[in-house]
Scaffold this motif. Structure first.
Motif, PDB file in Angstrom:
ATOM      1  N   GLN A 109       0.829  -1.205   0.000  1.00  0.00           N
ATOM      2  CA  GLN A 109       0.000   0.000   0.000  1.00  0.00           C
ATOM      3  C   GLN A 109       0.866   1.259   0.000  1.00  0.00           C
ATOM      4  O   GLN A 109       0.548   2.240  -0.680  1.00  0.00           O
ATOM      5  CB  GLN A 109      -0.915   0.001   1.218  1.00  0.00           C
ATOM      6  N   GLU A 110       1.948   1.245   0.750  1.00  0.00           N
ATOM      7  CA  GLU A 110       2.788   2.430   0.896  1.00  0.00           C
ATOM      8  C   GLU A 110       4.232   2.095   0.524  1.00  0.00           C
ATOM      9  O   GLU A 110       4.638   0.937   0.499  1.00  0.00           O
ATOM     10  CB  GLU A 110       2.737   2.950   2.335  1.00  0.00           C
ATOM     11  N   HIS A 111       5.003   3.158   0.244  1.00  0.00           N
ATOM     12  CA  HIS A 111       6.423   3.012  -0.070  1.00  0.00           C
ATOM     13  C   HIS A 111       6.639   1.975  -1.179  1.00  0.00           C
ATOM     14  O   HIS A 111       7.479   1.083  -1.073  1.00  0.00           O
ATOM     15  CB  HIS A 111       7.212   2.618   1.187  1.00  0.00           C
ATOM     16  N   ASN A 112       5.851   2.116  -2.239  1.00  0.00           N
ATOM     17  CA  ASN A 112       5.881   1.118  -3.307  1.00  0.00           C
ATOM     18  C   ASN A 112       6.553   1.599  -4.583  1.00  0.00           C
ATOM     19  O   ASN A 112       6.472   0.941  -5.616  1.00  0.00           O
ATOM     20  CB  ASN A 112       4.463   0.611  -3.609  1.00  0.00           C
ATOM     21  N   VAL A 113       7.208   2.784  -4.514  1.00  0.00           N
ATOM     22  CA  VAL A 113       7.987   3.292  -5.646  1.00  0.00           C
ATOM     23  C   VAL A 113       9.292   3.874  -5.129  1.00  0.00           C
ATOM     24  O   VAL A 113       9.463   4.107  -3.927  1.00  0.00           O
ATOM     25  CB  VAL A 113       7.213   4.373  -6.430  1.00  0.00           C
ATOM     26  N   PHE A 114      10.217   4.121  -6.059  1.00  0.00           N
ATOM     27  CA  PHE A 114      11.470   4.824  -5.741  1.00  0.00           C
ATOM     28  C   PHE A 114      11.311   6.257  -6.239  1.00  0.00           C
ATOM     29  O   PHE A 114      11.493   6.529  -7.432  1.00  0.00           O
ATOM     30  CB  PHE A 114      12.649   4.137  -6.411  1.00  0.00           C
ATOM     31  N   PRO A 115      10.941   7.203  -5.361  1.00  0.00           N
ATOM     32  CA  PRO A 115      10.553   8.539  -5.822  1.00  0.00           C
ATOM     33  C   PRO A 115      11.650   9.324  -6.523  1.00  0.00           C
ATOM     34  O   PRO A 115      11.352  10.157  -7.382  1.00  0.00           O
ATOM     35  CB  PRO A 115      10.107   9.246  -4.536  1.00  0.00           C
ATOM     36  N   SER A 116      12.905   9.074  -6.194  1.00  0.00           N
ATOM     37  CA  SER A 116      13.991   9.848  -6.820  1.00  0.00           C
ATOM     38  C   SER A 116      14.367   9.306  -8.200  1.00  0.00           C
ATOM     39  O   SER A 116      15.067   9.988  -8.958  1.00  0.00           O
ATOM     40  CB  SER A 116      15.228   9.857  -5.919  1.00  0.00           C
ATOM     41  N   LEU A 117      13.910   8.104  -8.541  1.00  0.00           N
ATOM     42  CA  LEU A 117      14.204   7.517  -9.852  1.00  0.00           C
ATOM     43  C   LEU A 117      13.112   7.881 -10.843  1.00  0.00           C
ATOM     44  O   LEU A 117      11.989   8.189 -10.467  1.00  0.00           O
ATOM     45  CB  LEU A 117      14.312   5.996  -9.737  1.00  0.00           C
ATOM     46  N   THR A 118      13.444   7.821 -12.127  1.00  0.00           N
ATOM     47  CA  THR A 118      12.450   8.094 -13.157  1.00  0.00           C
ATOM     48  C   THR A 118      11.471   6.927 -13.270  1.00  0.00           C
ATOM     49  O   THR A 118      11.695   5.837 -12.724  1.00  0.00           O
ATOM     50  CB  THR A 118      13.111   8.307 -14.524  1.00  0.00           C
ATOM     51  N   VAL A 119      10.401   7.176 -14.020  1.00  0.00           N
ATOM     52  CA  VAL A 119       9.436   6.110 -14.280  1.00  0.00           C
ATOM     53  C   VAL A 119      10.139   4.918 -14.904  1.00  0.00           C
ATOM     54  O   VAL A 119       9.963   3.764 -14.461  1.00  0.00           O
ATOM     55  CB  VAL A 119       8.314   6.622 -15.217  1.00  0.00           C
ATOM     56  N   GLU A 120      10.953   5.162 -15.918  1.00  0.00           N
ATOM     57  CA  GLU A 120      11.610   4.064 -16.610  1.00  0.00           C
ATOM     58  C   GLU A 120      12.584   3.323 -15.701  1.00  0.00           C
ATOM     59  O   GLU A 120      12.669   2.086 -15.741  1.00  0.00           O
ATOM     60  CB  GLU A 120      12.342   4.582 -17.849  1.00  0.00           C
ATOM     61  N   GLU A 121      13.289   4.060 -14.855  1.00  0.00           N
ATOM     62  CA  GLU A 121      14.213   3.412 -13.924  1.00  0.00           C
ATOM     63  C   GLU A 121      13.461   2.561 -12.911  1.00  0.00           C
ATOM     64  O   GLU A 121      13.926   1.478 -12.527  1.00  0.00           O
ATOM     65  CB  GLU A 121      15.060   4.472 -13.218  1.00  0.00           C
ATOM     66  N   ASN A 122      12.295   3.035 -12.461  1.00  0.00           N
ATOM     67  CA  ASN A 122      11.477   2.230 -11.560  1.00  0.00           C
ATOM     68  C   ASN A 122      11.061   0.922 -12.224  1.00  0.00           C
ATOM     69  O   ASN A 122      11.121  -0.145 -11.608  1.00  0.00           O
ATOM     70  CB  ASN A 122      10.229   3.010 -11.134  1.00  0.00           C
ATOM     71  N   LEU A 123      10.656   1.009 -13.475  1.00  0.00           N
ATOM     72  CA  LEU A 123      10.249  -0.204 -14.183  1.00  0.00           C
ATOM     73  C   LEU A 123      11.433  -1.152 -14.355  1.00  0.00           C
ATOM     74  O   LEU A 123      11.296  -2.375 -14.191  1.00  0.00           O
ATOM     75  CB  LEU A 123       9.647   0.150 -15.539  1.00  0.00           C
ATOM     76  N   GLU A 124      12.586  -0.605 -14.662  1.00  0.00           N
ATOM     77  CA  GLU A 124      13.789  -1.440 -14.803  1.00  0.00           C
ATOM     78  C   GLU A 124      14.130  -2.128 -13.480  1.00  0.00           C
ATOM     79  O   GLU A 124      14.592  -3.284 -13.470  1.00  0.00           O
ATOM     80  CB  GLU A 124      14.959  -0.594 -15.284  1.00  0.00           C
ATOM     81  N   MET A 125      13.873  -1.442 -12.364  1.00  0.00           N
ATOM     82  CA  MET A 125      14.115  -2.063 -11.057  1.00  0.00           C
ATOM     83  C   MET A 125      13.214  -3.275 -10.864  1.00  0.00           C
ATOM     84  O   MET A 125      13.569  -4.234 -10.177  1.00  0.00           O
ATOM     85  CB  MET A 125      13.872  -1.049  -9.942  1.00  0.00           C
ATOM     86  N   GLY A 126      12.026  -3.243 -11.480  1.00  0.00           N
ATOM     87  CA  GLY A 126      11.123  -4.377 -11.380  1.00  0.00           C
ATOM     88  C   GLY A 126      11.654  -5.627 -12.047  1.00  0.00           C
ATOM     89  O   GLY A 126      11.201  -6.737 -11.739  1.00  0.00           O
ATOM     90  N   ALA A 127      12.590  -5.449 -12.964  1.00  0.00           N
ATOM     91  CA  ALA A 127      13.175  -6.584 -13.692  1.00  0.00           C
ATOM     92  C   ALA A 127      14.537  -6.967 -13.132  1.00  0.00           C
ATOM     93  O   ALA A 127      15.332  -7.609 -13.830  1.00  0.00           O
ATOM     94  CB  ALA A 127      13.282  -6.236 -15.179  1.00  0.00           C
ATOM     95  N   PHE A 128      14.799  -6.621 -11.878  1.00  0.00           N
ATOM     96  CA  PHE A 128      16.157  -6.765 -11.336  1.00  0.00           C
ATOM     97  C   PHE A 128      16.652  -8.202 -11.296  1.00  0.00           C
ATOM     98  O   PHE A 128      17.857  -8.439 -11.337  1.00  0.00           O
ATOM     99  CB  PHE A 128      16.237  -6.150  -9.936  1.00  0.00           C
ATOM    100  N   ILE A 129      15.749  -9.186 -11.232  1.00  0.00           N
ATOM    101  CA  ILE A 129      16.226 -10.575 -11.158  1.00  0.00           C
ATOM    102  C   ILE A 129      16.323 -11.212 -12.541  1.00  0.00           C
ATOM    103  O   ILE A 129      16.726 -12.360 -12.660  1.00  0.00           O
ATOM    104  CB  ILE A 129      15.321 -11.435 -10.256  1.00  0.00           C
TER     105      ILE A 129
END
Length: 234
Positions: free
Chosen positions: A85-105
């Motif tokens: 519910q909360e703290h579910n994004v990295f606010p200092s990163l861009t949208v694209e960088e957040n999505l790339e973090m989702g593919a970290f594995i």
């Protein structure tokens, strides 16, 4: 055959049990909603699936594999993603960088999943180079759900996806959830907006005091007199 089977789990935080024998299932392609009063154990049950809560008794099985008390990273690798519910994004990163973090594995090409996310959420494509912290609450939630989609999961766990959003954005968020499900992704969702959640859901569970109270199809729960009086304003 159930994609996810939670069987009589008991557990909680420290020495305190919040869950007292909760059971639920999610079939492939389903949207399943958990509703109930505050303190009923809804989010705790979801966190137990994801390995964030200690399960002292009972069993959790995903795709015929026991995942009870696995670490969250192990649950992710099995194909389950969780959007808190909360703290579910990295606010200092861009949208694209957040999505790339989702593919970290992942160590393969995830461009197809990136395209899918932008097709689901066109507003994110327009803002892909912007910091997520500058986005609206609804757009940040889209980023969080989009990041979960980057792993091409079979099951996504959504904890209060419409919390704090304006009414018009709530409608859009439920439509987004429907679109994700339309891609073949099963969804287990905890939601306080019970009316709209049950209208969307294939099936639902009502929890009270860490126990199952009702379970049925979404339409049947909407029609149930006790459920309507307790959670839907009559």
């Amino acid at each position: 055959m159930a994609l996810l089977n939670v069987d009589q789990i008991r557990g909680g935080y420290g020495d305190v049990d919040i869950l007292h024998g909760v059971s639920l299932t999610v079939a492939s392609g389903e949207i399943v909603v958990i509703i109930g009063p505050n303190g009923a154990g809804k989010s705790t049950a979801m966190k137990a699936v994801f390995g964030l809560v200690t399960v002292r008794d009972g069993r959790i099985v995903y795709k015929d594999q026991a995942i009870t008390n696995l670490r969250p990273d192990q649950v992710v690798r099995a194909g389950v993603c969780y959007v808190p519910q909360e703290h579910n994004v990295f606010p200092s990163l861009t949208v694209e960088e957040n999505l790339e973090m989702g593919a970290f594995i992942r160590n393969d090409d995830y461009s197809r999943e990136m395209r899918t996310v932008y097709e689901l959420f066109p507003a994110l494509y327009e803002k892909r180079k912007q910091a997520v912290g500058a986005l609206s609450g609804g757009q940040r939630q889209m980023v969080a759900m989009g990041r979960a989609m980057m792993l091409d999961p079979a099951l996504i766990l959504l904890d209060e996806p419409t919390a704090g959003l304006a009414p018009g954005i709530v409608d859009q968020m439920f439509e987004n959830i429907k679109k994700i499900n339309g891609l073949g992704v099963s969804i287990l969702m905890v939601e306080q907006n019970a009316q709209q959640a049950l209208e969307l859901a294939h099936r639902g569970y009502v929890l009270t005091t860490g126990r199952n109270r009702h379970s049925d199809t979404g339409p049947n729960l909407l029609a149930d007199r006790e459920v309507r009086e307790m959670f839907l304003g009559g």
